[in-house]
Design a protein around this motif. Structure first.
Motif, PDB file in Angstrom:
ATOM      1  N   LEU A  74       4.544 -10.229  -3.856  1.00 30.11           N
ATOM      2  CA  LEU A  74       5.208  -8.951  -4.070  1.00 30.11           C
ATOM      3  C   LEU A  74       6.700  -9.196  -3.931  1.00 30.11           C
ATOM      4  O   LEU A  74       7.193  -9.464  -2.828  1.00 30.11           O
ATOM      5  CB  LEU A  74       4.731  -7.902  -3.064  1.00 30.11           C
ATOM      6  N   ASP A  75       7.414  -9.173  -5.058  1.00 27.89           N
ATOM      7  CA  ASP A  75       8.853  -9.397  -5.065  1.00 27.89           C
ATOM      8  C   ASP A  75       9.219 -10.717  -4.380  1.00 27.89           C
ATOM      9  O   ASP A  75      10.169 -10.798  -3.609  1.00 27.89           O
ATOM     10  CB  ASP A  75       9.569  -8.225  -4.386  1.00 27.89           C
ATOM     11  N   GLY A  76       8.423 -11.755  -4.676  1.00 29.31           N
ATOM     12  CA  GLY A  76       8.691 -13.077  -4.145  1.00 29.31           C
ATOM     13  C   GLY A  76       8.115 -13.357  -2.769  1.00 29.31           C
ATOM     14  O   GLY A  76       8.226 -14.470  -2.255  1.00 29.31           O
ATOM     15  N   ARG A  96       3.395   2.330   3.310  1.00 24.34           N
ATOM     16  CA  ARG A  96       3.046   1.046   2.677  1.00 24.34           C
ATOM     17  C   ARG A  96       1.613   1.058   2.154  1.00 24.34           C
ATOM     18  O   ARG A  96       1.337   0.567   1.058  1.00 24.34           O
ATOM     19  CB  ARG A  96       3.232  -0.100   3.670  1.00 24.34           C
ATOM     20  N   MET A  97       0.702   1.610   2.951  1.00 22.66           N
ATOM     21  CA  MET A  97      -0.693   1.669   2.498  1.00 22.66           C
ATOM     22  C   MET A  97      -0.829   2.575   1.284  1.00 22.66           C
ATOM     23  O   MET A  97      -1.545   2.250   0.326  1.00 22.66           O
ATOM     24  CB  MET A  97      -1.593   2.146   3.647  1.00 22.66           C
ATOM     25  N   ALA A  98      -0.118   3.695   1.284  1.00 22.31           N
ATOM     26  CA  ALA A  98      -0.177   4.608   0.138  1.00 22.31           C
ATOM     27  C   ALA A  98       0.417   3.968  -1.112  1.00 22.31           C
ATOM     28  O   ALA A  98       0.022   4.293  -2.241  1.00 22.31           O
ATOM     29  CB  ALA A  98       0.555   5.904   0.478  1.00 22.31           C
ATOM     30  N   ALA A  99       1.357   3.016  -0.913  1.00 17.68           N
ATOM     31  CA  ALA A  99       1.997   2.344  -2.047  1.00 17.68           C
ATOM     32  C   ALA A  99       1.208   1.112  -2.507  1.00 17.68           C
ATOM     33  O   ALA A  99       1.654   0.397  -3.399  1.00 17.68           O
ATOM     34  CB  ALA A  99       3.416   1.936  -1.672  1.00 17.68           C
ATOM     35  N   GLY A 100       0.031   0.863  -1.891  1.00 17.53           N
ATOM     36  CA  GLY A 100      -0.795  -0.259  -2.309  1.00 17.53           C
ATOM     37  C   GLY A 100      -0.340  -1.601  -1.778  1.00 17.53           C
ATOM     38  O   GLY A 100      -0.634  -2.644  -2.378  1.00 17.53           O
ATOM     39  N   GLN A 101       0.347  -1.616  -0.623  1.00 16.77           N
ATOM     40  CA  GLN A 101       0.888  -2.854  -0.084  1.00 16.77           C
ATOM     41  C   GLN A 101       0.068  -3.422   1.063  1.00 16.77           C
ATOM     42  O   GLN A 101       0.490  -4.373   1.727  1.00 16.77           O
ATOM     43  CB  GLN A 101       2.339  -2.635   0.369  1.00 16.77           C
ATOM     44  N   VAL A 102      -1.111  -2.852   1.302  1.00 14.60           N
ATOM     45  CA  VAL A 102      -2.082  -3.424   2.241  1.00 14.60           C
ATOM     46  C   VAL A 102      -3.383  -3.619   1.466  1.00 14.60           C
ATOM     47  O   VAL A 102      -3.892  -2.676   0.848  1.00 14.60           O
ATOM     48  CB  VAL A 102      -2.301  -2.514   3.472  1.00 14.60           C
ATOM     49  N   LEU A 103      -3.902  -4.861   1.504  1.00 14.60           N
ATOM     50  CA  LEU A 103      -5.015  -5.234   0.633  1.00 14.60           C
ATOM     51  C   LEU A 103      -6.156  -5.836   1.428  1.00 14.60           C
ATOM     52  O   LEU A 103      -5.965  -6.362   2.531  1.00 14.60           O
ATOM     53  CB  LEU A 103      -4.544  -6.261  -0.403  1.00 14.60           C
ATOM     54  N   ASP A 104      -7.373  -5.798   0.846  1.00 14.68           N
ATOM     55  CA  ASP A 104      -8.494  -6.503   1.463  1.00 14.68           C
ATOM     56  C   ASP A 104      -8.607  -7.902   0.851  1.00 14.68           C
ATOM     57  O   ASP A 104      -7.757  -8.330   0.068  1.00 14.68           O
ATOM     58  CB  ASP A 104      -9.797  -5.706   1.318  1.00 14.68           C
ATOM     59  N   GLU A 105      -9.673  -8.625   1.232  1.00  8.68           N
ATOM     60  CA  GLU A 105      -9.813 -10.015   0.798  1.00  8.68           C
ATOM     61  C   GLU A 105     -10.085 -10.159  -0.686  1.00  8.68           C
ATOM     62  O   GLU A 105      -9.934 -11.243  -1.247  1.00  8.68           O
ATOM     63  CB  GLU A 105     -10.919 -10.694   1.618  1.00  8.68           C
ATOM     64  N   GLN A 106     -10.464  -9.098  -1.331  1.00 11.05           N
ATOM     65  CA  GLN A 106     -10.673  -9.115  -2.780  1.00 11.05           C
ATOM     66  C   GLN A 106      -9.453  -8.606  -3.543  1.00 11.05           C
ATOM     67  O   GLN A 106      -9.494  -8.463  -4.769  1.00 11.05           O
ATOM     68  CB  GLN A 106     -11.900  -8.272  -3.155  1.00 11.05           C
ATOM     69  N   GLY A 107      -8.370  -8.321  -2.813  1.00 11.45           N
ATOM     70  CA  GLY A 107      -7.161  -7.843  -3.458  1.00 11.45           C
ATOM     71  C   GLY A 107      -7.164  -6.368  -3.758  1.00 11.45           C
ATOM     72  O   GLY A 107      -6.292  -5.869  -4.481  1.00 11.45           O
ATOM     73  N   PRO A 124      -4.312   4.862   3.391  1.00  9.51           N
ATOM     74  CA  PRO A 124      -4.129   5.214   4.808  1.00  9.51           C
ATOM     75  C   PRO A 124      -5.402   5.705   5.494  1.00  9.51           C
ATOM     76  O   PRO A 124      -5.539   5.568   6.714  1.00  9.51           O
ATOM     77  CB  PRO A 124      -3.072   6.331   4.749  1.00  9.51           C
ATOM     78  N   GLU A 125      -6.337   6.279   4.756  1.00 14.29           N
ATOM     79  CA  GLU A 125      -7.564   6.811   5.375  1.00 14.29           C
ATOM     80  C   GLU A 125      -8.658   5.755   5.527  1.00 14.29           C
ATOM     81  O   GLU A 125      -9.789   6.074   5.936  1.00 14.29           O
ATOM     82  CB  GLU A 125      -8.089   7.991   4.567  1.00 14.29           C
ATOM     83  N   TYR A 138      -0.905  -8.024   4.049  1.00 15.69           N
ATOM     84  CA  TYR A 138       0.236  -7.125   3.929  1.00 15.69           C
ATOM     85  C   TYR A 138       1.477  -7.969   3.630  1.00 15.69           C
ATOM     86  O   TYR A 138       1.452  -9.199   3.732  1.00 15.69           O
ATOM     87  CB  TYR A 138       0.439  -6.322   5.231  1.00 15.69           C
ATOM     88  N   TYR A 139       2.558  -7.298   3.280  1.00 18.21           N
ATOM     89  CA  TYR A 139       3.784  -7.987   2.897  1.00 18.21           C
ATOM     90  C   TYR A 139       4.899  -7.642   3.873  1.00 18.21           C
ATOM     91  O   TYR A 139       5.140  -6.470   4.169  1.00 18.21           O
ATOM     92  CB  TYR A 139       4.199  -7.579   1.476  1.00 18.21           C
ATOM     93  N   ARG A 140       5.553  -8.693   4.371  1.00 19.85           N
ATOM     94  CA  ARG A 140       6.650  -8.475   5.306  1.00 19.85           C
ATOM     95  C   ARG A 140       7.857  -7.918   4.566  1.00 19.85           C
ATOM     96  O   ARG A 140       8.236  -8.423   3.520  1.00 19.85           O
ATOM     97  CB  ARG A 140       7.032  -9.787   5.988  1.00 19.85           C
ATOM     98  N   GLN A 141       8.450  -6.863   5.127  1.00 21.60           N
ATOM     99  CA  GLN A 141       9.623  -6.244   4.536  1.00 21.60           C
ATOM    100  C   GLN A 141      10.586  -5.853   5.653  1.00 21.60           C
ATOM    101  O   GLN A 141      10.182  -5.603   6.786  1.00 21.60           O
ATOM    102  CB  GLN A 141       9.250  -4.984   3.750  1.00 21.60           C
TER     103      GLN A 141
END
Length: 299
Positions: free
Chosen positions: A2-4, A39-50, A55-56, A67-70
């Motif tokens: 995600l953005d490098g 971040r979760m609402a923006a799709g930046q937390v993923l499971d092992e299948q991507g 948030p729920e 997740y992606y460090r920002q």
């Protein structure tokens, strides 16, 4: 990516959380609960299948999430790296002063690794050695995961010829060239600094005078045959030849909120040579950067 930025992983252990959001907020508290929700609402937390985890999402132990460090506000380093070489196995970059090699502390986007991932699109890019953020010059990266250890082993086994250049103090009474050997270890009272101590040497550097610049300064060629932390900076300082622009040796100065970009450390990783462990080719790379004696002028 995600953005490098490549994803970080978190293994979910048994715990009392009803929602994954609760766990993230408690286990990774440098990011607020509200920010995790965004971040979760923006799709930046993923499971092992991507798959994205909203948030729920209920908490479930035994899985891994990504997740992606920002950083909310990251200082921009106003200097560009140069891509010197790239093939299927290896990428070589020429790093400017002040740019960290890998994400750490307050730098994520403004690092050589992130910039190169964005430039090349190679998510598996991995540094095979490191140079200090303050040092300019050559950095090598493995392109493929299966080649990483072979390249990193070159440095572990000292099968790489490294040549640095430095502008530092001058001593008329010091006979050069000199093969300087000493034992370095971290200071207990100042973890940023290495100190010379008694004992079997673990750091060795060949030091040669390239040119005398003034009564108090000279240009040197440094060829380390070992790779201790801050080896060149610590040994030159111990010899009474501190490198121009060094804020760690001989005196540890406070960290600056913003670096003084007019006074970079006058240390350059100039050349590197080795036999490629994957292709068998003789490799030799040279930095296009130069040091600036004018940086020694009083600020």
């Amino acid at each position: 990516m995600l953005d490098g930025i490549s994803a970080s992983a978190l293994a979910l252990q048994p715990g009392p959380w009803a929602l994954l959001l609760d766990c993230l907020a408690e286990r990774l508290p440098l990011v607020s609960r509200d920010d995790w929700r965004v971040r979760m609402a923006a799709g930046q937390v993923l499971d092992e299948q991507g798959r994205t985890l909203p948030p729920e999402t209920p908490y479930r132990a035994g899985r891994r999430v990504f997740y992606y460090r920002q950083l909310a506000a990251e200082p921009e380093i106003p200097f560009a790296e140069t891509l010197l070489f790239q093939d299927e196995q290896l990428l070589v970059a020429d790093k400017p002063h002040f740019l960290p090699v890998t994400p750490k502390g307050r730098y994520v986007q403004q690092t050589l690794l992130t910039r190169l991932k964005k430039l090349s699109g190679i998510a598996t890019l991995t540094p095979v050695h490191r140079i200090d953020r303050e040092t300019a010059g050559l950095c090598l990266f493995a392109v493929r995961p299966q080649d990483r250890d072979a390249y990193q082993r070159l440095f572990r086994e000292r099968a790489v010829e490294k040549v640095y250049e430095a502008i530092a103090g001058y001593r008329q009474d010091l006979t050069l060239p000199l093969r300087y050997r000493s034992r370095l270890q971290e200071r207990a009272d100042a973890f940023m600094q290495m100190a010379e101590v008694a004992g079997e040497p673990n750091a060795e550097t060949h030091i040669a005078l390239l040119e005398r610049l003034s009564d108090s300064l000279a240009r040197y060629e440094l060829r380390p045959s070992t790779g201790q932390k801050h080896q060149l900076r610590a040994q030159m300082s111990a010899l009474g030849l501190p490198i121009v622009g060094d804020r760690i040796y001989p005196v540890l100065l406070p960290e600056q909120a913003e670096p003084d970009y007019t006074r970079p450390l006058q240390l350059l990783a100039r050349e590197i040579a080795f036999t490629d462990p994957v292709t068998g080719q003789a490799r030799c790379f040279r930095s296009t950067r130069t040091l600036n004696p004018a940086a020694a002028a009083p600020g």
